[in-house]
Scaffold this active site. Structure first.
Site, PDB file in Angstrom:
ATOM      1  N   THR A 128       0.827  -1.212   0.000  1.00 45.30           N
ATOM      2  CA  THR A 128       0.000   0.000   0.000  1.00 45.30           C
ATOM      3  C   THR A 128       0.856   1.254   0.000  1.00 45.30           C
ATOM      4  OG1 THR A 128      -1.750  -1.180   1.102  1.00 45.30           O
ATOM      5  CG2 THR A 128      -1.819   1.188   1.305  1.00 45.30           C
ATOM      6  N   THR A 150       1.705  -4.512   4.238  1.00 36.66           N
ATOM      7  CA  THR A 150       1.574  -4.855   5.656  1.00 36.66           C
ATOM      8  C   THR A 150       0.946  -6.233   5.884  1.00 36.66           C
ATOM      9  OG1 THR A 150      -0.572  -3.752   5.823  1.00 36.66           O
ATOM     10  CG2 THR A 150       1.381  -2.429   6.342  1.00 36.66           C
ATOM     11  N   ASP A 151       0.220  -6.751   4.868  1.00 30.50           N
ATOM     12  CA  ASP A 151      -0.522  -8.011   5.088  1.00 30.50           C
ATOM     13  C   ASP A 151       0.397  -9.150   5.520  1.00 30.50           C
ATOM     14  OD1 ASP A 151      -2.798  -6.686   4.337  1.00 30.50           O
ATOM     15  OD2 ASP A 151      -3.112  -7.786   2.468  1.00 30.50           O
ATOM     16  N   TYR A 195      -8.259   0.671  -3.702  1.00 33.85           N
ATOM     17  CA  TYR A 195      -6.997   1.112  -4.303  1.00 33.85           C
ATOM     18  C   TYR A 195      -6.256  -0.111  -4.831  1.00 33.85           C
ATOM     19  CZ  TYR A 195      -4.709  -0.791  -0.198  1.00 33.85           C
ATOM     20  OH  TYR A 195      -4.269  -1.650   0.770  1.00 33.85           O
ATOM     21  N   LYS A 246       0.203  -8.131  12.715  1.00 33.14           N
ATOM     22  CA  LYS A 246      -0.796  -7.165  12.235  1.00 33.14           C
ATOM     23  C   LYS A 246      -2.089  -7.396  13.005  1.00 33.14           C
ATOM     24  CE  LYS A 246      -2.841  -5.189   8.079  1.00 33.14           C
ATOM     25  NZ  LYS A 246      -2.886  -5.121   6.616  1.00 33.14           N
TER      26      LYS A 246
HETATM   27  N1  ASP Z   1      -2.708  -5.563   0.827  1.00 33.23           N
HETATM   28  C1  ASP Z   1      -1.704  -4.580   1.114  1.00 33.23           C
HETATM   29  C2  ASP Z   1      -0.359  -5.295   1.075  1.00 33.23           C
HETATM   30  O1  ASP Z   1      -0.069  -6.031   1.968  1.00 33.23           O
HETATM   31  C3  ASP Z   1      -1.947  -3.948   2.430  1.00 33.23           C
HETATM   32  C4  ASP Z   1      -0.892  -2.986   2.909  1.00 33.23           C
HETATM   33  O2  ASP Z   1       0.200  -2.860   2.381  1.00 33.23           O
HETATM   34  O3  ASP Z   1      -1.187  -2.292   3.897  1.00 33.23           O
HETATM   35  O4  ASP Z   1       0.366  -5.094   0.147  1.00 33.23           O
END
Ligand code: ASP
Length: 338
Positions: free
Chosen positions: A22, A101-102, A35, A174
């Site tokens: 993200t 973050t995932d 997004y 997370k």
């Molecule tokens: N789906 C995204 C990822 O992990 C979420 C994020 O980056 O916050 O790339």
């Protein structure tokens, strides 16, 4: 102790390795929740935070540009090898990895076990895309570079800097699907904090990592398959059989409570263990250890307890452990030491 950046000294050299997420995501407008991850390049991300040049000499490399739900072990291995090579060069002081973050906690844990350097390795990301109102990525990147340039961050294993917090790879997880305060370190607590580039450190990780890890990726391009089976009330035990039939060399149970599963699943798991499949009991509960022989007789059934590791991190440790032949006792030792 707080760290200030002293302009009279030569600035540290930090390499930013981008993988997407993200932090590199874009939306149709500044207020849309939908997004696409992995759209902005590393050079554009760095250029968006010109203040970074005041704290370090920074250059970027694009390793991937995907949402972290699409991160593969091939990417993780490439990342670990690249970091090991970069940090072996004397002039590089630290590395920042931008990542979604995932699955950040999985890559952080993998790097914590496979990067051999004492120098700072700092991961960061964002919960809001680059185009959002109050995007969190730019300040996270600034803080991550500040930590990577800071000699005090050395020998603390792989760190994750998000929302002014410095987490250790072993304990972070997370905890929220959308909040910028998503990462928590529920088992061992924070390593420190960082506020507009000024860091404060509280502790060092207790477990083995990076420069004193026994794992190496020399000659490794694929990892053995390890599946995660999620426990729940009245769970169907044949999920274990399905994994074994698909060729899993290990199975991590995201167990109820202290790594429990129903009697029918215990029986199938014991059968799999007798056939040489490594069974690790972890927990679907977000915090607390999984101990040996609590309600399940691990000694008799041939199971391993995950101790502090949640299911996704237990899976990574087990995959690395299975790269070489090891006894059950040795695998249990790894779960106590890493
Ligand atoms: N789906 C995204 C990822 O992990 C979420 C994020 O980056 O916050 O790339």
């Amino acid at each position: 102790m707080q760290t200030n950046h002293d302009d009279s000294k030569a600035k540290a050299e930090v390499v930013v390795l981008a993988t997407g997420g993200t932090i590199a995501g874009t939306a149709g407008s500044a207020t849309r929740a939908d997004y696409t991850s992995g759209r902005v390049t590393v050079d554009a991300m760095i250029a968006a935070v010109p203040q970074i040049r005041e704290i370090a000499r920074v250059r970027g490399e694009q390793l991937a540009n995907v949402g972290s739900q699409d991160i593969t072990f091939a990417i993780m291995i490439a990342l670990a090898n690249r970091i090991n090579n970069l940090l072996a060069e004397k002039h590089n002081h630290g590395v920042v990895v931008t990542h979604g973050t995932d699955t950040m906690e999985e890559t952080a844990h993998f790097l914590n076990l496979t990067v051999a350097s004492r120098k700072p390795v700092v991961m960061t990301g964002a919960m809001r895309p680059a185009t959002a109102i109050s995007a969190d990525g730019p300040l996270n990147l600034y803080n991550a570079v500040a930590v990577a340039a800071d000699p005090q961050a050395a020998e603390r294993g792989v760190l994750v800097v998000m929302n002014d917090r410095i987490h250790g790879a072993h304990s972070l997880t997370k905890s929220n699907t959308t909040s910028v305060e998503t990462f928590i370190s529920p088992v061992n607590g924070l390593i420190g904090t960082v506020n507009y580039g000024r860091s404060e450190y509280f502790r060092r990780p207790f477990r083995r990592h990076t420069f004193n890890s026994e794992f190496s990726l020399d000659g490794v391009s694929v990892l053995p398959r390890v599946d995660i089976v999620h426990a729940c009330a009245d769970m169907p035990p044949d999920l274990i059989d399905a994994s074994v039939e698909r060729g899993a060399r290990g199975i991590v149970i995201a167990g109820d409570g202290n790594g429990n599963m129903n009697a029918a699943t215990i029986e199938r798991a014991a059968r799999a263990a007798a056939g040489g499949v490594l069974i690790v009991r972890s927990s679907r509960v977000p915090t607390g250890n999984v101990g040996r022989n609590v309600e399940i007789d691990d000694d008799r059934l041939g199971f391993v307890a995950s101790d502090e590791l949640n299911p996704v991190k237990a899976r990574i440790l087990l995959m690395l452990a299975l790269l070489k032949k090891r006894s059950l006792e040795e695998i249990q030792r790894l779960f106590y030491e890493y």
